[in-house]
Enzyme design. Structure first.
Site, PDB file in Angstrom:
ATOM      1  N   ASP A  91      -7.042  11.173  -3.867  1.00 44.45           N
ATOM      2  CA  ASP A  91      -6.960  12.010  -5.045  1.00 44.45           C
ATOM      3  C   ASP A  91      -8.385  12.301  -5.506  1.00 44.45           C
ATOM      4  OD1 ASP A  91      -6.184  13.361  -7.276  1.00 44.45           O
ATOM      5  OD2 ASP A  91      -5.242  11.656  -8.271  1.00 44.45           O
ATOM      6  N   ASP A 270       3.511   9.858  -4.011  1.00 46.50           N
ATOM      7  CA  ASP A 270       2.787   8.610  -4.270  1.00 46.50           C
ATOM      8  C   ASP A 270       3.124   8.145  -5.670  1.00 46.50           C
ATOM      9  OD1 ASP A 270       0.193   8.711  -6.289  1.00 46.50           O
ATOM     10  OD2 ASP A 270       0.743  10.694  -5.558  1.00 46.50           O
TER      11      ASP A 270
END
Length: 377
Positions: A91, A270
């Site tokens: 990320d 996720d």
């Protein structure tokens, strides 16, 4: 990036496929356990593949702060640093910066923020976030975006979405300028924003599709909006994002959220739920969750989930794991986390099988009835 579709469900937008990277192929739909700081908390890296983990997620913000780009670069990238030879996604850290609302300032250039560790002043730009992820060496990287809160006014969400598009343009351009450092290919996904507003989501999605990212994430969900609102946005996103590229729903979530998102064409997920709740003694089974710290399990010598084929259920009883938790043994946290990761991997693996059989929708409905019928048994 090569993404091969294998099958689609006959009654929904659910689909299964394979995403190919230089570190291995990833079957989809897939859940990615969160290893924020290059570690799945309490679980040794060498045990992950035994839990059927195909890809893990790490966080650019946290790795940038500690150990820092210099050390990760000297280690030869995060794969070597953490001894993981499978695919890895990072990320951008945009969500973490968003969560530091009292410690950051957003401008056209990027985000200036104070480290939550020592208060030092730092800046993320679309360009240096790409550079940091080149140093990390993740297989899939996310660009810097702004994630507005679910309570934000439409005018703010609109301006925020426009800024995210401009940042995406800069990130995409910079990505093409600098090469990978460790001999394997890296890919870049775009992140759509627009809050709960369908027209703003459409503008964001179309702009990012025009930039030809390798895949697309739906961002800004699971930040306080009702689940039905999220599902409505996913149904829209399914019609706007390319069929031949993977779709990733960031930060989601519960088993019910995941299955309902798969039904709406999402491929990747996720969430910290399996690891965070595992460390608190809450474990997931095919028939609901249970809190193993409870006294009612003190003399319960059955496995956590009878008939579930994983190392935890084959080898340890509820009573033993409860004992470990209640005396503060770290091994108890490890076993609970392993159980939860194994369950979430089973969930997406079973979804893949049911999609190929053409029975995903009926299986999903039956599973959720059973999962919600016996809480904390």
């Amino acid at each position: 990036m090569q993404f091969s579709l294998i099958a689609t469900d006959t009654h929904s937008a659910a689909r299964c496929g394979v995403l190919h990277t230089d570190h291995g192929s990833i079957p989809t739909p897939i859940f990615m356990p969160v290893g924020t700081r290059a570690s799945i908390k309490s679980v040794p890296t060498n045990l992950l593949k035994g839990l059927d983990v195909h890809i893990i997620l790490a966080n650019t913000y946290h790795l940038y702060l500690k150990p820092g780009n210099d050390i990760v670069g000297k280690a030869g990238g995060v794969h070597r640093f953490m001894n993981w030879d499978g695919p890895l996604l990072t990320d951008s850290g945009g969500y973490q910066v968003y969560s530091l609302s009292d410690l950051r300032k957003i401008t056209e250039e990027g985000v200036t923020f104070k480290s939550h560790l020592d208060g030092s002043k730092l800046q993320f730009t679309p360009e240096n976030v790409v550079e940091t992820q080149r140093i990390i060496g993740s297989d899939i990287m996310m660009p810097l975006d702004e994630c507005p809160p679910s309570t934000a006014e439409r005018s703010y969400v609109e301006k925020s979405g426009e800024l995210t598009i401009r940042w995406a343009e800069r990130a995409r351009k910079h990505f093409t300028k600098i090469s990978p450092l460790y001999g394997h290919k890296q890919y870049q996904f775009g992140i759509t924003q627009g809050g709960v507003y369908e027209d703003l989501r459409a503008i964001s999605s179309r702009a990012l599709v025009d930039l030809d990212f390798n895949g697309y994430a739906v961002g800004g969900m699971a930040v306080g909006e009702p689940a039905e609102t999220m599902y409505r946005i996913l149904e829209l996103s399914h019609t706007l994002l390319p069929e031949h590229k993977p779709r990733y729903l960031m930060g989601v979530g519960t088993p019910e959220n995941i299955l309902n998102a798969i039904e709406r064409g999402i491929d990747m997920f996720d969430c910290v739920i399996p690891t965070r709740e595992g460390r608190n003694g809450r474990v997931y089974t095919r028939y609901g969750t249970m809190n193993l710290r409870s006294a009612k399990f003190a003399e319960d010598f059955r496995p956590i989930d009878e008939g579930f084929d994983n190392e935890v259920c084959r080898s340890y009883s509820r009573a033993y794991i409860r004992h470990l938790l209640n005396v503060g043994e770290i091994f108890g946290l490890t076993l609970c986390t392993m159980q939860n990761i194994s369950f979430f991997m089973w969930l997406t693996a079973t979804a893949r099988k049911e999609i190929q059989r053409g029975t995903f929708t009926s299986w999903k409905e039956q599973f959720l009835r059973e999962f919600n019928s016996k809480p904390d048994r």
